[in-house]
Design a protein around this motif. Structure first.
Motif, mmCIF file in Angstrom:
data_model
loop_
_atom_site.group_PDB
_atom_site.id
_atom_site.type_symbol
_atom_site.label_atom_id
_atom_site.label_comp_id
_atom_site.label_asym_id
_atom_site.label_seq_id
_atom_site.Cartn_x
_atom_site.Cartn_y
_atom_site.Cartn_z
ATOM 1 N N VAL A 135 2.133 5.143 12.719
ATOM 2 C CA VAL A 135 2.452 3.394 12.803
ATOM 3 C C VAL A 135 1.652 2.264 12.865
ATOM 4 N N LYS A 136 2.021 0.868 12.347
ATOM 5 C CA LYS A 136 0.935 0.027 12.526
ATOM 6 C C LYS A 136 2.130 -0.939 13.073
ATOM 7 N N VAL A 137 2.254 -1.800 14.391
ATOM 8 C CA VAL A 137 2.589 -3.152 14.340
ATOM 9 C C VAL A 137 1.686 -4.049 13.692
ATOM 10 N N LEU A 138 2.532 -5.388 13.086
ATOM 11 C CA LEU A 138 1.559 -6.505 12.617
ATOM 12 C C LEU A 138 2.123 -7.945 12.860
ATOM 13 N N LEU A 139 1.574 -8.268 13.815
ATOM 14 C CA LEU A 139 2.228 -9.418 14.089
ATOM 15 C C LEU A 139 1.955 -10.769 13.343
ATOM 16 N N VAL A 140 2.501 -11.336 12.464
ATOM 17 C CA VAL A 140 2.393 -12.258 11.285
ATOM 18 C C VAL A 140 2.943 -13.823 11.967
ATOM 19 N N SER A 141 1.634 -14.311 12.259
ATOM 20 C CA SER A 141 2.228 -16.059 12.956
ATOM 21 C C SER A 141 2.801 -17.299 11.523
ATOM 22 N N LEU A 142 3.301 -17.729 11.978
ATOM 23 C CA LEU A 142 3.955 -18.781 11.455
ATOM 24 C C LEU A 142 3.529 -20.135 11.442
ATOM 25 N N ASP A 143 2.265 -20.181 12.386
ATOM 26 C CA ASP A 143 2.653 -21.277 12.969
ATOM 27 C C ASP A 143 1.050 -21.913 12.216
ATOM 28 N N TYR A 144 1.272 -23.299 11.761
ATOM 29 C CA TYR A 144 0.274 -24.378 10.947
ATOM 30 C C TYR A 144 -0.820 -23.563 11.492
ATOM 31 N N GLU B 71 4.602 -5.007 21.303
ATOM 32 C CA GLU B 71 3.607 -4.522 21.664
ATOM 33 C C GLU B 71 3.834 -3.361 22.917
ATOM 34 N N GLN B 72 5.050 -2.586 23.287
ATOM 35 C CA GLN B 72 5.424 -1.474 23.850
ATOM 36 C C GLN B 72 5.483 -0.600 22.789
ATOM 37 N N VAL B 73 6.057 -1.350 21.522
ATOM 38 C CA VAL B 73 7.227 -0.319 20.697
ATOM 39 C C VAL B 73 5.261 -0.005 20.166
ATOM 40 N N GLY B 74 4.221 -0.437 19.733
ATOM 41 C CA GLY B 74 2.751 -0.113 19.032
ATOM 42 C C GLY B 74 2.402 0.770 19.832
ATOM 43 N N SER B 75 2.344 0.668 21.391
ATOM 44 C CA SER B 75 2.085 1.764 21.788
ATOM 45 C C SER B 75 2.386 3.241 21.919
ATOM 46 N N ALA B 76 3.933 2.931 22.292
ATOM 47 C CA ALA B 76 4.765 4.105 22.517
ATOM 48 C C ALA B 76 4.480 5.175 21.178
ATOM 49 N N ARG C 201 0.838 -1.374 -0.130
ATOM 50 C CA ARG C 201 -0.184 0.117 -0.039
ATOM 51 C C ARG C 201 0.566 1.152 0.153
ATOM 52 N N GLN C 202 0.485 2.003 -0.931
ATOM 53 C CA GLN C 202 1.142 3.653 -0.777
ATOM 54 C C GLN C 202 0.703 4.424 0.245
ATOM 55 N N THR C 203 0.930 4.385 1.528
ATOM 56 C CA THR C 203 0.671 4.808 2.295
ATOM 57 C C THR C 203 2.342 5.778 2.904
ATOM 58 N N ASP C 204 1.223 6.786 4.228
ATOM 59 C CA ASP C 204 2.489 6.715 4.553
ATOM 60 C C ASP C 204 3.047 6.620 6.654
ATOM 61 N N THR C 205 1.462 5.502 6.027
ATOM 62 C CA THR C 205 2.179 4.108 7.517
ATOM 63 C C THR C 205 3.262 3.765 7.588
ATOM 64 N N THR C 206 3.969 4.111 8.408
ATOM 65 C CA THR C 206 4.833 2.522 8.727
ATOM 66 C C THR C 206 4.803 1.751 10.006
ATOM 67 N N TYR C 207 5.141 0.311 8.418
ATOM 68 C CA TYR C 207 4.600 -0.820 8.844
ATOM 69 C C TYR C 207 5.940 -1.978 9.789
ATOM 70 N N VAL C 208 5.881 -2.087 11.239
ATOM 71 C CA VAL C 208 6.023 -3.091 11.628
ATOM 72 C C VAL C 208 5.242 -4.889 11.943
ATOM 73 N N VAL C 209 6.526 -5.674 11.202
ATOM 74 C CA VAL C 209 6.045 -6.609 10.510
ATOM 75 C C VAL C 209 6.997 -7.769 11.680
ATOM 76 N N ASN C 210 6.605 -8.612 12.392
ATOM 77 C CA ASN C 210 7.201 -9.465 12.895
ATOM 78 C C ASN C 210 6.839 -10.536 12.289
ATOM 79 N N LEU D 121 -2.261 -9.760 23.824
ATOM 80 C CA LEU D 121 -1.538 -8.833 22.462
ATOM 81 C C LEU D 121 -2.513 -7.977 22.061
ATOM 82 N N LYS D 122 -2.540 -6.945 22.412
ATOM 83 C CA LYS D 122 -3.526 -5.394 21.002
ATOM 84 C C LYS D 122 -2.762 -5.619 20.078
ATOM 85 N N SER D 123 -1.677 -5.656 19.608
ATOM 86 C CA SER D 123 -1.233 -5.328 18.293
ATOM 87 C C SER D 123 -2.362 -6.264 17.165
#
Length: 161
Positions: free
Chosen positions: A75-84, A64-69, A38-47, A101-103
């Motif tokens: 800024v958007k934190v996205l947590l990508v689980s690689l579990d089955y 979680e702490q950096v996302g809250s701060a 996406r061409q937005t000015d949001t910075t994504y932190v993807v883990n 988890l709030k993110s």
């Protein structure tokens, strides 16, 4: 009157219950790729992480702490689980709930990591935890194939803000 009050209280409590659970969407890589492009000015932190990965679990509170701060910034934190995907209800959702988890959490439903790893980052060997910080509008991008401390994550994000 007495029983009506308790009936209404009970209905209110039942209506509130779904709000306590964090939703975990199951997505395919194509959907994740569209979101990250996406061409937005949001910075994504993807883990990229998994419930069975010790360093991943250890660093999750830092995200979680950096996302809250940075909640007041783009800024958007996205947590990508690689579990089955088959572990969604047995492991992932209970894990997310237990840790509060709030993110946003998504589960990437892909069975062949070799088909998409290089599209996230050409240098990614597949080890997790892996973090991508990206801002498409400013064309900034940083990747980390290691566990990140809160200080390291904060410092990396600061370069984007």
């Amino acid at each position: 009157m007495f029983s009506l009050k308790y009936l209404l209280l009970g209905i209110g409590l039942l209506a509130a219950v779904p709000g306590f659970g964090q939703q975990v969407a199951v997505i395919k890589f194509v959907e994740l790729q569209k979101r990250l492009a996406r061409q937005t000015d949001t910075t994504y932190v993807v883990n990229f992480w998994a419930t069975w990965c010790g360093p991943c679990v250890k660093e999750l509170p830092n995200f979680e702490q950096v996302g809250s701060a940075n909640a007041d910034k783009k800024v958007k934190v996205l947590l990508v689980s690689l579990d089955y995907a088959s572990q969604l209800d047995k492991k992932v959702k209970p894990f997310v709930k237990a840790r509060g988890l709030k993110s946003e959490v998504v589960l990437l439903d892909e069975t062949d990591p070799n088909s998409w790893l290089g599209q996230v980052d050409a240098k990614w060997t597949g080890s997790i935890p892996f973090t991508l910080i990206i801002n498409n509008k400013t064309k900034q991008r940083a990747t980390f194939e290691q566990e990140l401390s809160k200080a390291a994550l904060t410092a990396a994000l600061r370069r984007f803000l």
